[in-house]
Structure formats: C-alpha cells, structure tokens
Design a protein around this motif. Structure first.
Motif, PDB file in Angstrom:
ATOM      1  N   UNK A   1       0.816  -1.209   0.000  1.00  0.00           N
ATOM      2  CA  UNK A   1       0.000   0.000   0.000  1.00  0.00           C
ATOM      3  C   UNK A   1       0.846   1.254   0.000  1.00  0.00           C
ATOM      4  N   UNK A   2       0.494   2.184   0.902  1.00  0.00           N
ATOM      5  CA  UNK A   2       1.227   3.446   0.975  1.00  0.00           C
ATOM      6  C   UNK A   2       2.672   3.259   1.400  1.00  0.00           C
ATOM      7  N   UNK A   3       2.957   2.123   2.059  1.00  0.00           N
ATOM      8  CA  UNK A   3       4.324   1.873   2.532  1.00  0.00           C
ATOM      9  C   UNK A   3       5.177   1.104   1.522  1.00  0.00           C
ATOM     10  N   UNK A   4       4.601   0.704   0.409  1.00  0.00           N
ATOM     11  CA  UNK A   4       5.370  -0.032  -0.596  1.00  0.00           C
ATOM     12  C   UNK A   4       6.554   0.815  -1.052  1.00  0.00           C
ATOM     13  N   UNK A   5       7.742   0.210  -0.997  1.00  0.00           N
ATOM     14  CA  UNK A   5       8.965   0.915  -1.384  1.00  0.00           C
ATOM     15  C   UNK A   5       9.794   0.027  -2.297  1.00  0.00           C
ATOM     16  N   UNK A   6      10.280   0.598  -3.378  1.00  0.00           N
ATOM     17  CA  UNK A   6      11.199  -0.091  -4.283  1.00  0.00           C
ATOM     18  C   UNK A   6      12.605   0.420  -4.004  1.00  0.00           C
ATOM     19  N   UNK A   7      13.487  -0.501  -3.640  1.00  0.00           N
ATOM     20  CA  UNK A   7      14.881  -0.152  -3.345  1.00  0.00           C
ATOM     21  C   UNK A   7      15.741  -0.519  -4.550  1.00  0.00           C
ATOM     22  N   UNK A   8      16.483   0.464  -5.049  1.00  0.00           N
ATOM     23  CA  UNK A   8      17.252   0.305  -6.276  1.00  0.00           C
ATOM     24  C   UNK A   8      18.735   0.490  -5.961  1.00  0.00           C
ATOM     25  N   UNK A   9      19.539  -0.535  -6.263  1.00  0.00           N
ATOM     26  CA  UNK A   9      20.988  -0.470  -6.032  1.00  0.00           C
ATOM     27  C   UNK A   9      21.655   0.190  -7.230  1.00  0.00           C
TER      28      UNK A   9
ATOM     29  N   UNK B   1      29.934  10.787  -2.252  1.00  0.00           N
ATOM     30  CA  UNK B   1      31.296  10.737  -1.703  1.00  0.00           C
ATOM     31  C   UNK B   1      32.034   9.521  -2.249  1.00  0.00           C
ATOM     32  N   UNK B   2      33.331   9.632  -2.363  1.00  0.00           N
ATOM     33  CA  UNK B   2      34.129   8.492  -2.821  1.00  0.00           C
ATOM     34  C   UNK B   2      33.904   7.319  -1.874  1.00  0.00           C
ATOM     35  N   UNK B   3      33.636   6.145  -2.449  1.00  0.00           N
ATOM     36  CA  UNK B   3      33.452   4.953  -1.629  1.00  0.00           C
ATOM     37  C   UNK B   3      32.035   4.753  -1.128  1.00  0.00           C
ATOM     38  N   UNK B   4      31.083   5.556  -1.621  1.00  0.00           N
ATOM     39  CA  UNK B   4      29.676   5.370  -1.234  1.00  0.00           C
ATOM     40  C   UNK B   4      28.801   5.412  -2.479  1.00  0.00           C
ATOM     41  N   UNK B   5      27.800   4.531  -2.497  1.00  0.00           N
ATOM     42  CA  UNK B   5      26.820   4.529  -3.579  1.00  0.00           C
ATOM     43  C   UNK B   5      25.425   4.635  -2.991  1.00  0.00           C
ATOM     44  N   UNK B   6      24.487   5.011  -3.830  1.00  0.00           N
ATOM     45  CA  UNK B   6      23.114   5.185  -3.362  1.00  0.00           C
ATOM     46  C   UNK B   6      22.327   3.887  -3.438  1.00  0.00           C
ATOM     47  N   UNK B   7      21.489   3.676  -2.455  1.00  0.00           N
ATOM     48  CA  UNK B   7      20.351   2.774  -2.542  1.00  0.00           C
ATOM     49  C   UNK B   7      19.140   3.685  -2.641  1.00  0.00           C
ATOM     50  N   UNK B   8      18.599   3.820  -3.856  1.00  0.00           N
ATOM     51  CA  UNK B   8      17.450   4.689  -4.075  1.00  0.00           C
ATOM     52  C   UNK B   8      16.183   4.051  -3.523  1.00  0.00           C
ATOM     53  N   UNK B   9      15.275   4.875  -3.031  1.00  0.00           N
ATOM     54  CA  UNK B   9      13.990   4.409  -2.517  1.00  0.00           C
ATOM     55  C   UNK B   9      12.875   5.133  -3.269  1.00  0.00           C
ATOM     56  N   UNK B  10      12.002   4.352  -3.911  1.00  0.00           N
ATOM     57  CA  UNK B  10      10.863   4.940  -4.632  1.00  0.00           C
ATOM     58  C   UNK B  10       9.567   4.370  -4.076  1.00  0.00           C
ATOM     59  N   UNK B  11       8.630   5.263  -3.730  1.00  0.00           N
ATOM     60  CA  UNK B  11       7.313   4.858  -3.225  1.00  0.00           C
ATOM     61  C   UNK B  11       6.280   5.076  -4.331  1.00  0.00           C
TER      62      UNK B  11
ATOM     63  N   UNK C   1      16.161   3.663   6.075  1.00  0.00           N
ATOM     64  CA  UNK C   1      15.279   4.807   6.319  1.00  0.00           C
ATOM     65  C   UNK C   1      15.778   5.926   5.415  1.00  0.00           C
ATOM     66  N   UNK C   2      15.068   6.139   4.330  1.00  0.00           N
ATOM     67  CA  UNK C   2      15.588   7.022   3.293  1.00  0.00           C
ATOM     68  C   UNK C   2      15.510   8.486   3.696  1.00  0.00           C
TER      69      UNK C   2
END
Length: 719
Positions: free
Chosen positions: A562-570, A579-589, A650-651
């Motif tokens: 429902x409203x809490x459904x989240x797609x996590x994208x590596x 920053x060098x040495x960090x990548x995003x885990x994107x969160x889409x609702x 927790x995005x």
C-alpha cells in the motif's frame, strides 16, 4: 522432423549428463592454466594448437603472438605448472611430438605474396633447437603418423582477407610437405588442379594421418579434401566437402535470439580433419570464406556424407547460454577436432571457437551420440587427448588482458565416474521445438510462494528482445522453462538495459533499467504485468540525474504494501554527487511517486580496479546485496554477499546528507566461483532467495561477447 527429434534427444542428454545416478562417466574440468605464467613479460601470449608428450606429463602449445612455444607440466594434472618457454624466430602455427622431439611449423613470411616458413625440431628436455628445415611456404597444420616416421605439414600460403573481396585466387598456391623423420628429407606434394573451386590456388589448412600412413588434407576455401599416400607422396583421392542446408538457426545479428532462419547449400569449408578409422573421416566445418554450415560432418574416404550435425551445435550452445548472437555468421564456428579412444569408446571432440565450448560425442559407427559440452575458456583452438591418463586438454587462444579481460588459458579435463559439473543452467525447447535462447542473466527474484522457482532478466546484449526467464532451480541442472519477452504496445520493448527484477505483489514485476544517455537509454523503473507488457515507466528524478554516470541501476527489491510499498534500487557505482566509496540505494514509493535514498559504503578496490553493486534482494529482516570488483581470473579479489538491516533503510531526501547503512559479510563468492576449476568469473550479477529461504546466485556471461559464455548457477543453502 528428424532434426527436431535429435534436438529433443540432445536436450535430454544435457539433463542426463549432470543427473548423478544416470551418469556413468563424464569429463570434468580439473584445472585452468594461464599461459602468461610461461611468458610474464610478453604483451600478448596465446595458446593455439596443443599437443602432449608421449608420456602424457607435458603439454606443449604454439603461441603465435608471442613467437614461441610454451611448456606446461601436468605431472599433477589438477595443478599444472609453468615448465618453460622457447622463443622461435617467426610465428609458430602448430606442433607435433615424436619421442623426445617437438616438430614445430613456424611462419616466417615477409608478406602474403612472399610466404616462407620452416620446420623447427626442438629437444623437449633441453628446450633448445636441434635443427631447422626450410619449407618453401607458410605452414599451418603439422601432424605425425602413428609410427613416428613421418611428419605432414600443410603449407597454406594464406589469403589476404583485406585484399579485394578477400577471396581467391591469391597466389602463390599452397601445397603439402612430407618430412621423413629418420632421413631428415622433405617431399613436396603438388595439390593444384584438384579442387572444383579455384583449383589453381589451393588453401591447405589441416592434416591428419590414419594408421595406414594415409594423409587427409583439407583445402578449406576450396571446400575440398585430398587423400595422399604418406609413403609415396602420391595423391590417391580427392573429393568436394559438399554443401549443407540448415534450418531453425539464428542468422541475424540483431540483438535477439530467434532460431527461425535458414541457410541453403552452404559450402562446408572444413578446417580440422581427423580419421575415425581407415574408411571414415570427420571434419569441422568452420566456413572461413563463403561457408557457415555451422556443424561437423562424417564422410567416407571417397566423400560420401555419412552424417552431418546440421544445427545441433548451434542449438546445444543456445540451450547452454553460449550462442554468440553478436557474431553469428558462422554460428558457433566449429574449428578444432580431436578423436581418441577412452576404454572401449572412441570419442569425437569438437572445439567451437565462437561459443567457447567443446562438444563431446561418442563415435557409434553410425550417427554419433552427443555426450556433453565442456566450457573451455575463450576461443578454443586446439584439443589434445591423453587416454592413458584419462585426460584431455584444450588451448584457448584469446588474450584480452589489454582490455581488462582474461588472458589465454590451457584447460585440463579428466574422465571419471560420476556426474558432470557443467552445465549448471540450461533451457528447455519452446512450443515450436526450438531452443529457448538465453544469455547475459543480469538480475533475479524468487517466486513468493513456490520454492525453487525464480525469475531472471537479460541485459542490453539482447536489446531487441529483452526478456524475463522463468527458472526451475530444483532441476539438475537448473532449467529455464519459459521466456517472456518484455513488450511496449505489443512489440518487443526497445531502449532497455534491464539489470534488476522484483515481484510487484500482484502477479507482475518491477524492473530496473540501467540507463546510458549516450545511447538514449533512460535510467528508469518499469512496471510490467505477468505477460511482460509494460504498464508504467518511472524515470529517475532530476535530483538523481544531476550526478548521472553510466553505471546505474543494478538491482531492485521491494518492501511494504500500500502506501508503505517501497522499491529499493541499487546503483552500481558512485555518481557525481556521491562521496568516494559510497553509492546510493534509491527508494521509490509508487503510491506517492516520491524518491529518497540511503548511502551504502563500498569496500576499497585494489589498484586499477573499481568496486560496485550488482544486486539487491530482501528477505526477513535484511537486504542482501552483491558487491564485486570488476576483475577477472587471478586478479579477482572481491565477489561477495553482504546484508544490511532493514532498520537501516530509512531514506532521506535527495540532495541532503544521506544516512550511511551498516553492513556485514554473509558469503565470499570467490570459492564458489573457483569450484568448477576455471578462472574466476567477474560478474556475479544475480542473487535471489526463494520461499524456503534458500539463496541462489547466477553469473552474467556477457552474451559470449569477449567472454567464455560460461554461466554459473549455484545455491548457498538456507539463509
């Protein structure tokens, strides 16, 4: 109908060859030897034609780009050792062994129009040159007779493929040389005027002796086979290799695997030839000029076609994910051959240059029986059998180190009782009896309810036909049982590079596509139904695209409802705002169409390497993430599975300082990747956890493009 029945039988054989209780004897790879160990300072080195010492303890291979021959100690066949390298003045093309001597054909040509070469005799123990004999032309294949009294050398005087249309005639003509070992004398055999196709310019390619000292010689571009009495040097027979027609083959390099084409009356143009007995020969139909019949054939000594494999090699490669769609004019390109008897059974080994497989058949005296297919590095050129030790070895010529790939390898296999270790993933036939073509597995997810059922996707290699594959992981080997093409408005979807897949909770899927603005491929998520039809496209937001780089989405996973459904994208690697040495885990609702992200800390790469993410899947209280470097073979240092607590996901708002998640190592994949005794593959790109909590990993074989085509599929058990 006969071809389809044989394909069904071949598919069954693929399954039985790895099915434990059904397998009597199998060849399995026991070692891989990087030939650069013999010449560590060489810019390029290659193993091409390979042979074995008479005691079976040493392998010797020709190295054309390196300009020498290499020695490999296989006293312990599972642990080959570098045993020396002998530079020769020229380009070694082939090697044969008699007693304690190696006989090497060496090309010393100044040009195509002024060919020259020599037969170099090498003392194996001292690795020194004993003698040299001028051959009067450019040598290709070298073979010995059973008694070790004669050597035959095919003098090709090869054509210049860049001259005009690359065809014949291009003088001077080739010929055959017979070397008397005891007398150290040469006889030249004129083979002009024997072929129906440009007979004035024969192109000798490969030679082989039978037990009666008769020589079979292929004139490849002339599509002709000549039989010569090795003792008298007289031509005793000649015949055309003929033509073949094949159907249900992929004839278009269009980014799709469609086995719906056909080729009619194609010249076989054989490369290798081997005698099966005094009355039969087998030829590998490479089709170097106008050919492309894609198979191998068994002929009588007078040219009667006793068997032709038709599309079998192509179809077998396709079911194994080894079909080379990107360069398929000649299909799998059969090139090398070996024939040897193990126990009471004579086997035929067919080296397929473009699929990087060795097809193994039993010689039944009639139609040969398919046994198994062996993975063999990149571009196998030579095969040698050592029946006394139950071994075979292959020479795989491609050296891709300059481009960050793997170098040339010699691979060793042993025949033992028990099951075959390869393949680990095969495909079924489709409704029309054709193979479900696949390769380049780039992401996977497990069914929510049925254990051992997975869904995987292909990447941009198949840009004209992106697909979702349904995999039965409970089978041995695992089986692709269905292929669902991803469509947009009823047609195969374009401009996708699908790298991740997750369930949508409603019978469909969410897909993550890695974009590339230079190719007009968007960074986006796609919602598809169970039939693969795109229902919605969600482009990445401007707040993300501002730091765009090519290495984008490499996995997608779903939490909540429902409203809490989240797609996590590596996201695979750092973008411009990371920053060098960090990548995003994107969160889409999806419910609110909002984006956020957290930061994932990467391991530190070795010098000259990079580290990034390849997959994300969620199970229980954790997100499981595949992290790897871009290295292959002995340079590979990081291929691993980590987990992140869901409580860390927790995005934060895009553009703000992102919270950095914690992670812990779950499994080092490098021992898994080394388990089949090949070199360590670079791309672990898929990881899924099924309904019983069992984890499955899959490698991406890059669609056999500058890669071996080998796909590993394995379970790490319950998490």
């Amino acid at each position: 109908m006969l071809a389809q029945k044989r394909l069904v039988a071949l598919s069954a054989a693929l399954l039985l060859s790895t099915a434990g209780a059904h397998a009597a004897e199998s060849f399995n790879r026991i070692a891989s030897f990087p030939v650069a160990l013999n010449a560590p300072d060489a810019e390029a080195t290659s193993s091409e034609i390979i042979t074995a010492s008479e005691d079976g303890m040493t392998l010797i291979y020709s190295d054309s780009p390196g300009g020498g021959i290499g020695f490999v100690d296989i006293t312990e066949p599972g642990a080959p050792k570098p045993a020396g390298y002998l530079p020769l003045e020229g380009e070694p093309t082939s090697v044969a062994i008699i007693g304690d001597k190696a006989y090497v054909g060496v090309n010393t040509s100044e040009s195509y129009t002024a060919p020259s070469g020599k037969l170099v005799i090498v003392d194996i123990a001292t690795q020194s040159v004993d003698a040299e004999h001028a051959l009067g032309g450019q040598p290709d294949s070298v073979a010995r007779n059973k008694d070790g009294t004669l050597i035959a050398i095919a003098i090709e005087n090869e054509r210049d493929e860049e001259l005009g249309d690359g065809g014949l005639p291009q003088m001077p003509a080739g010929f055959l040389v017979i070397f008397d070992v005891e007398a150290a004398t040469l006889k030249t055999v004129d083979v002009t005027g024997l072929a129906d196709v440009f007979g004035e310019d024969p192109e000798p390619e490969f030679v082989d002796f039978n037990d009666n000292d008769e020589i079979a010689l292929t004139l490849q571009e002339n599509n002709t086979i000549v039989v010569i009495d090795g003792k008298t040097a007289e031509v005793t027979g000649r015949f055309s290799a003929g033509t073949a027609s094949v159907s249900d083959v992929d004839t278009k390099r269009d980014g799709a695997l469609r086995f719906e084409g056909s080729m009619s009356d194609v010249p076989r143009e054989p490369d290798s030839v081997k005698w099966l007995d005094a009355d039969r020969i087998v030829i590998a139909n490479e089709g170097d000029w106008n050919g492309g019949s894609r198979g191998f054939s068994i002929l009588s000594r007078t040219g009667e076609v006793l068997f032709d494999s038709g599309n079998e090699l192509d179809h077998t490669a396709a079911t194994l994910g080894h079909y080379p769609e990107h360069r398929n004019k000649k299909g799998v390109e059969p090139e090398g051959l070996e024939v040897a008897t193990f126990g009471d059974t004579q086997y035929i080994f067919v080296a397929e240059e473009r699929s990087s497989l060795i097809a193994v058949y039993k010689d039944t005296g009639a139609d040969p029986e398919f046994v198994q297919a062996l993975p063999s590095g990149i571009s196998p050129e030579g095969v040698v059998a050592i029946p006394a030790r139950n071994l075979i070895a292959t020479a795989n010529e491609a050296d891709l180190r300059e481009d960050g790939g793997v170098g040339s390898h010699v691979m060793v296999y042993e025949m033992t009782d028990g099951e075959a270790s390869y393949p680990q993933l095969v495909s079924d036939l489709d409704a029309d009896g054709r193979p479900i073509g696949w390769a380049a597995i780039s992401g996977a997810v497990a069914d929510a309810e049925q254990s051992g059922l997975l869904y995987a996707v292909s990447d941009s290699v198949f840009h004209a036909q992106p697909a979702i594959y349904t995999i039965d992981a409970t089978a041995m080997p695992a089986r692709i049982i269905k292929k669902t093409v991803i469509t947009r408005n009823g047609d195969a979807a374009q401009k996708l590079d699908v790298e991740g897949i997750t369930l949508d909770g409603e019978g469909g899927f969410w897909l993550a596509s890695e974009g590339d603005s230079a190719k007009l491929v968007p960074h986006a998520l796609y919602h598809v139904d169970a039939d693969g039809a795109i229902q919605a496209e969600v482009p990445f937001p401007a707040a993300v695209l501002g730091g765009e780089k090519r290495f984008g989405a490499e996995g997608i996973a779903r939490t909540g409802e429902g409203d809490d459904e989240t797609l996590w994208v590596a996201i695979q690697r750092e973008w411009g705002d990371d920053p060098v040495g960090q990548v995003k885990l994107l969160a889409y609702k999806p419910a609110s169409a909002t984006w956020g992200a957290v930061a994932y800390p990467l391991e530190t790469p070795a010098e000259g390497a990079w580290v990034g993410l390849s997959e994300i899947t969620i199970h229980g209280d954790f997100a499981y993430i595949v992290e790897r470097d871009n290295q292959i073979g002995d340079k590979a240092a990081l291929k691993a599975l980590y987990r992140v607590p869901l409580t860390d996901l927790v995005s934060a708002e895009l553009g703000s300082a992102l919270p950095v998640v914690s992670k812990e190592l779950v499994r080092d994949f490098i021992p898994d990747l080394a388990a089949t005794n090949g070199y360590v593959l670079d791309k672990v790109e898929s990881f899924a956890i099924d309904a019983d909590g069992v984890g499955y990993a899959i490698t991406d074989n890059d669609g056999v493009d500058d890669a071996s085509g080998e796909t590993m599929f394995w379970s790490i058990g319950a998490l």
